[in-house]
Design a protein around this motif. Structure first.
Motif, PDB file in Angstrom:
ATOM      1  N   TYR A   1       0.826  -1.209   0.000  1.00 64.75           N
ATOM      2  CA  TYR A   1       0.000   0.000   0.000  1.00 64.75           C
ATOM      3  C   TYR A   1       0.863   1.263   0.000  1.00 64.75           C
ATOM      4  O   TYR A   1       0.479   2.292   0.548  1.00 64.75           O
ATOM      5  CB  TYR A   1      -0.928  -0.012   1.215  1.00 64.75           C
TER       6      TYR A   1
ATOM      7  N   THR B   1      -8.234   2.578   0.483  1.00 63.59           N
ATOM      8  CA  THR B   1      -9.085   1.408   0.734  1.00 63.59           C
ATOM      9  C   THR B   1      -9.125   1.085   2.226  1.00 63.59           C
ATOM     10  O   THR B   1      -8.111   1.208   2.917  1.00 63.59           O
ATOM     11  CB  THR B   1      -8.559   0.184  -0.021  1.00 63.59           C
TER      12      THR B   1
ATOM     13  N   GLY C   1     -10.141   3.838   5.666  1.00 64.51           N
ATOM     14  CA  GLY C   1     -10.458   4.201   4.297  1.00 64.51           C
ATOM     15  C   GLY C   1     -11.044   5.596   4.184  1.00 64.51           C
ATOM     16  O   GLY C   1     -11.510   6.178   5.163  1.00 64.51           O
TER      17      GLY C   1
ATOM     18  N   ARG D   1     -13.735  -8.650  -0.211  1.00 67.32           N
ATOM     19  CA  ARG D   1     -12.566  -7.832  -0.533  1.00 67.32           C
ATOM     20  C   ARG D   1     -11.266  -8.617  -0.369  1.00 67.32           C
ATOM     21  O   ARG D   1     -10.386  -8.593  -1.222  1.00 67.32           O
ATOM     22  CB  ARG D   1     -12.543  -6.578   0.335  1.00 67.32           C
TER      23      ARG D   1
END
Length: 377
Positions: free
Chosen positions: A29, A71, A61, A252
């Motif tokens: 990330y 996210t 998020g 997810r």
């Protein structure tokens, strides 16, 4: 005379980050963390990469002013994340507590990545974890050749975090023997680690803190002493509050895992995900979703993490041995393995659930057949 050749040690991966099976959070990330750092104009504690507000945004998020979508890494009450983040900004360590599969390790990793930019300073707790894993060890070749010295000392992840002002992590704290656990007392209370062999000590610099995880099913394994427990601020991570929340988490994570494992893209798996999560929640709660039928619960935890594993395994079956569509038969075997941990008792619980609940649901006929077939194998 035969000769043997030594096997060379494998080298670290040199390819792009996506060649790694599971990149660390700060790598996976990196773009989100960089965007948050650029947009973050709030006060940051010393040596923190982000402000507490930005750390919470990274976990929960949101959308940044430049349009970057962050996210969510954790789906749950915002206040839980806020308390966890602010604890790390104080001089108290953080203990994440909950049943297995409530994302304790996941949250711990992402907190460390956002705060320090490094989630790798990790001690994995087991029954065999030695004191050296928390304090320090020695390079015995140098120790024998030169005697005790800084060069011969091998710092633990906790010692490195103290010296560099970073966040250390201790996983499964209650699995560690009690006398080894108590090594943390001086570190957390005095913020120092004596090294008697050198007549020195390492004092923690600003920015240092520690995140520990433990599951509350481990009571009685190696309970924390009251002295150690007082050094932590305990935050309990609950199971997802609603069916929709848990389905969203599973969907997810399954999508992320599918990409990392290069599984072929399949049509929507939402129907089977909803079914698996429904089964887990009903058996976990001991009652059907409509509240009309009481159920016996199996011995396992039936956590969200296990639901993710069941669906991911089903996707692999559908992709490699099925018709490309995730079906009930693909998740049935994994579901059976997750529910039936104790063959003597759990199998009866599962059979009763299938016959009294699943069989009666008109739109679950294929699911019932798949589970029955899997149980007969």
């Amino acid at each position: 005379m035969s000769t043997s050749q030594s096997t060379p040690m494998p080298s670290a991966p040199t390819g792009p980050p996506d060649a790694v099976l599971r990149p660390h959070a700060e790598t996976a990330y990196a773009a989100e963390l960089a965007a948050l750092a650029a947009a973050d104009d709030r006060p940051r504690p010393e040596r923190w990469r982000l402000s507490p507000w930005a750390v919470a945004t990274y976990l929960l998020g949101g959308t940044l002013p430049d349009g970057t979508v962050v996210t969510p890494k954790y789906v749950g009450p915002r206040r839980i994340v806020e308390v966890a983040v602010t604890t790390l900004a104080t001089d108290r360590a953080l203990l994440l507590l909950g049943v297995p599969g409530t994302a304790k390790t996941w949250v711990s990793e992402h907190l460390a990545a956002a705060v320090s930019g490094d989630s790798t300073l990790l001690v994995q707790g087991t029954a065999g974890t030695p004191e050296e894993a928390i304090r320090y060890g020695w390079n015995y070749a140098r120790l024998l050749a030169e005697g005790p010295s800084r060069d011969a000392l091998v710092p633990s992840p906790v010692l490195r975090a103290m010296a560099e002002g970073l966040t250390a992590r201790v996983e499964e704290l209650t699995r560690i023997p009690a006398d080894v656990q108590d090594t943390l007392i001086t570190i957390l209370s005095e913020k120092t680690l004596p090294i008697p062999e050198l007549g020195e000590e390492v004092q923690a610099v600003r920015g240092f803190n520690l995140i520990a995880t433990a599951n509350d099913r481990d009571r009685g394994v190696n309970d924390l002493s009251s002295a150690l427990r007082r050094r932590f601020n305990t935050v309990v991570l609950p199971l997802p509050a609603t069916l929709d929340d848990e389905v969203a988490i599973v969907a997810r994570r399954v999508a992320e895992l599918g990409r990392s494992l290069d599984l072929p893209q399949l049509p929507s798996a939402l129907t089977e995900i909803q079914r698996v999560v429904t089964v887990f929640r009903e058996l976990r709660d001991g009652v059907t979703a409509d509240g009309r039928t009481k159920l016996k619960s199996p011995s396992g935890t039936l956590s969200t993490a296990e639901a993710i594993s069941v669906v991911t395994s089903g996707l692999a079956l559908a992709a490699h041995f099925g018709d490309g569509q995730l079906r009930a038969a693909d998740v049935a075997a994994g579901l059976l393995g997750a529910v039936v941990r104790d063959p003597a008792t759990d199998r009866l619980v599962w059979q009763e659930y299938l016959e009294s609940v699943v069989r009666e649901r008109a739109d679950w006929k294929d699911f019932y057949r798949g589970c029955r077939d899997a149980a007969a194998l």
